[in-house]
Scaffold this active site. Structure first.
Site, PDB file in Angstrom:
ATOM      1  N   SER A   6       0.841  -1.197   0.000  1.00 31.89           N
ATOM      2  CA  SER A   6       0.000   0.000   0.000  1.00 31.89           C
ATOM      3  C   SER A   6       0.874   1.243   0.000  1.00 31.89           C
ATOM      4  CB  SER A   6      -0.905   0.019   1.235  1.00 31.89           C
ATOM      5  OG  SER A   6      -1.425   1.324   1.395  1.00 31.89           O
ATOM      6  N   HIS A  31      -1.008  -1.116  -4.481  1.00 27.83           N
ATOM      7  CA  HIS A  31      -2.304  -0.771  -3.881  1.00 27.83           C
ATOM      8  C   HIS A  31      -2.344   0.718  -3.577  1.00 27.83           C
ATOM      9  CE1 HIS A  31      -5.928  -1.885  -1.572  1.00 27.83           C
ATOM     10  NE2 HIS A  31      -5.541  -0.983  -0.699  1.00 27.83           N
ATOM     11  N   MET A  35      -9.034   8.227  -0.469  1.00 26.29           N
ATOM     12  CA  MET A  35      -9.989   8.577   0.606  1.00 26.29           C
ATOM     13  C   MET A  35     -10.485   9.995   0.407  1.00 26.29           C
ATOM     14  SD  MET A  35      -7.977   7.022   3.883  1.00 26.29           S
ATOM     15  CE  MET A  35      -6.968   5.531   3.758  1.00 26.29           C
ATOM     16  N   HIS A  64      -8.057   1.292  -4.520  1.00 28.67           N
ATOM     17  CA  HIS A  64      -9.064   1.046  -3.482  1.00 28.67           C
ATOM     18  C   HIS A  64      -9.773   2.358  -3.167  1.00 28.67           C
ATOM     19  CE1 HIS A  64      -9.598  -0.136   1.084  1.00 28.67           C
ATOM     20  NE2 HIS A  64     -10.758   0.049   0.469  1.00 28.67           N
ATOM     21  N   MET A  66     -12.080   4.527  -1.205  1.00 25.50           N
ATOM     22  CA  MET A  66     -12.837   4.720   0.040  1.00 25.50           C
ATOM     23  C   MET A  66     -13.523   6.072  -0.089  1.00 25.50           C
ATOM     24  SD  MET A  66      -9.922   3.183   2.535  1.00 25.50           S
ATOM     25  CE  MET A  66      -8.700   3.283   1.236  1.00 25.50           C
ATOM     26  N   MET A 135     -11.759  -6.044   4.370  1.00 19.48           N
ATOM     27  CA  MET A 135     -10.991  -5.152   5.251  1.00 19.48           C
ATOM     28  C   MET A 135     -10.713  -5.873   6.570  1.00 19.48           C
ATOM     29  SD  MET A 135     -10.401  -2.469   3.515  1.00 19.48           S
ATOM     30  CE  MET A 135      -9.469  -1.657   4.833  1.00 19.48           C
ATOM     31  N   ASP A 173      -6.889  -6.594   3.543  1.00 19.74           N
ATOM     32  CA  ASP A 173      -6.240  -5.280   3.664  1.00 19.74           C
ATOM     33  C   ASP A 173      -6.332  -4.738   5.082  1.00 19.74           C
ATOM     34  OD1 ASP A 173      -5.269  -2.703   3.242  1.00 19.74           O
ATOM     35  OD2 ASP A 173      -6.933  -2.057   1.967  1.00 19.74           O
TER      36      ASP A 173
HETATM   37  C1  DX5 Z   1      -6.661   1.378   5.214  1.00 21.66           C
HETATM   38  C2  DX5 Z   1      -6.112   1.111   3.843  1.00 21.66           C
HETATM   39  C3  DX5 Z   1      -4.997   0.133   3.824  1.00 21.66           C
HETATM   40  C4  DX5 Z   1      -3.797   0.532   4.639  1.00 21.66           C
HETATM   41  C5  DX5 Z   1      -2.955  -0.655   4.935  1.00 21.66           C
HETATM   42  O1  DX5 Z   1      -7.797   2.155   5.118  1.00 21.66           O
HETATM   43  O2  DX5 Z   1      -7.116   0.598   3.004  1.00 21.66           O
HETATM   44  O3  DX5 Z   1      -4.631  -0.194   2.493  1.00 21.66           O
HETATM   45  O4  DX5 Z   1      -3.030   1.504   4.023  1.00 21.66           O
HETATM   46  O5  DX5 Z   1      -1.899  -0.255   5.742  1.00 21.66           O
HETATM   47  P1  DX5 Z   1      -1.287  -1.209   6.861  1.00 21.66           P
HETATM   48  O6  DX5 Z   1      -0.708  -2.395   6.162  1.00 21.66           O
HETATM   49  O7  DX5 Z   1      -0.276  -0.352   7.520  1.00 21.66           O
HETATM   50  O8  DX5 Z   1      -2.423  -1.603   7.780  1.00 21.66           O
HETATM   51 ZN    ZN Z   2      -6.528  -0.235   1.012  1.00 21.35          ZN
END
Ligand code: DX5
Ligand code: ZN
Length: 214
Positions: A6, A31, A35, A64, A66, A135, A173
């Site tokens: 990510s 990834h 947001m 992804h 959000m 998630m 994730d």
């Molecule tokens: C959270 C994201 C993830 C996050 C993962 O909302 O969707 O992709 O960045 O990061 P780690 O691996 O640090 O939990």
């Molecule tokens: Zn993510």
């Protein structure tokens, strides 16, 4: 196991360099966490940033979303170079319409389930999406703790996908690292996202190699 680092945990002041570095370190997908400060309480990157790092890697970009209105922005992310666009079933856009829109743009659609959303919410769409993302933290921030209690959800998705002989990928994730990868692998995850676990490791290539060995 396939690994999707990510980019949320990379150095944002050097995103092109970071994209190249993590590609060379052996990642399978990149990834990208989008947001909108509305669907989740954080704001990150949009299509222009994704387009600007696109030339730095040939890996599939796993975007992804959000955001509250994935249907409205799908085209912008497709044009920016997304290979997969995953969106939340809890968002306000019509799910069928959003899947069709993403597919019509030549991009692979995927749906995402927040921790409180059951596996069954994905069942009606399993044969029409390329990926289901489970998630394993509440979406919004990197660096949170892995929710092992999401593994029964992964198992029921695995069972249903296999029963229907589909190729739909299961991605997990949030909070995934050397400590939590075994649980994902045993439950039947195909692709793990890892932000902190890869970028904060002493050697990201070693961290990716270890995750891939599961
Ligand atoms: C959270 C994201 C993830 C996050 C993962 O909302 O969707 O992709 O960045 O990061 P780690 O691996 O640090 O939990
Ligand atoms: Zn993510």
């Amino acid at each position: 196991m396939k690994v999707a680092p990510s980019m949320l945990s990379c150095d944002f002041s050097k995103m092109g360099f970071e994209t190249e570095r993590i590609t060379k370190a052996g990642a399978d997908f990149l990834h990208l966490d989008v947001m909108d400060g509305h669907f989740v309480p954080n704001i990150t990157i949009g299509p222009s940033i994704i387009a600007s790092i696109r030339p730095y890697s040939k890996l599939p970009f796993d975007v992804h979303l959000m955001i509250d209105e994935p249907l409205r922005y799908a085209e912008a992310f497709a044009k920016a170079g997304a290979d997969y666009i995953t969106f939340h079933v809890e968002a306000s856009s019509d799910i069928d319409e959003t899947i069709d829109k993403i597919r019509s743009l030549g991009v692979k659609p995927g749906i995402v389930l927040k921790p409180k959303t059951p596996a069954e919410a994905a069942f009606p769409y399993l044969d029409r999406v390329d990926m289901v993302l489970v998630m394993t933290v509440e979406p919004g921030f990197g660096g949170q703790s892995f929710m092992e209690d999401m593994m029964p959800k992964v198992r029921s998705l695995r069972k249903e996908i296999d029963r229907r002989r589909l190729e739909t990928l299961i991605e997990a994730d949030g909070g995934i690292s050397a400590k939590t990868i075994a649980a994902c692998s045993e439950a039947g995850v195909d692709v793990v996202v890892s932000g902190t676990g890869v970028f904060k490791a002493e050697d990201p290539a070693d961290a990716i190699r270890l995750l891939k060995s599961y």
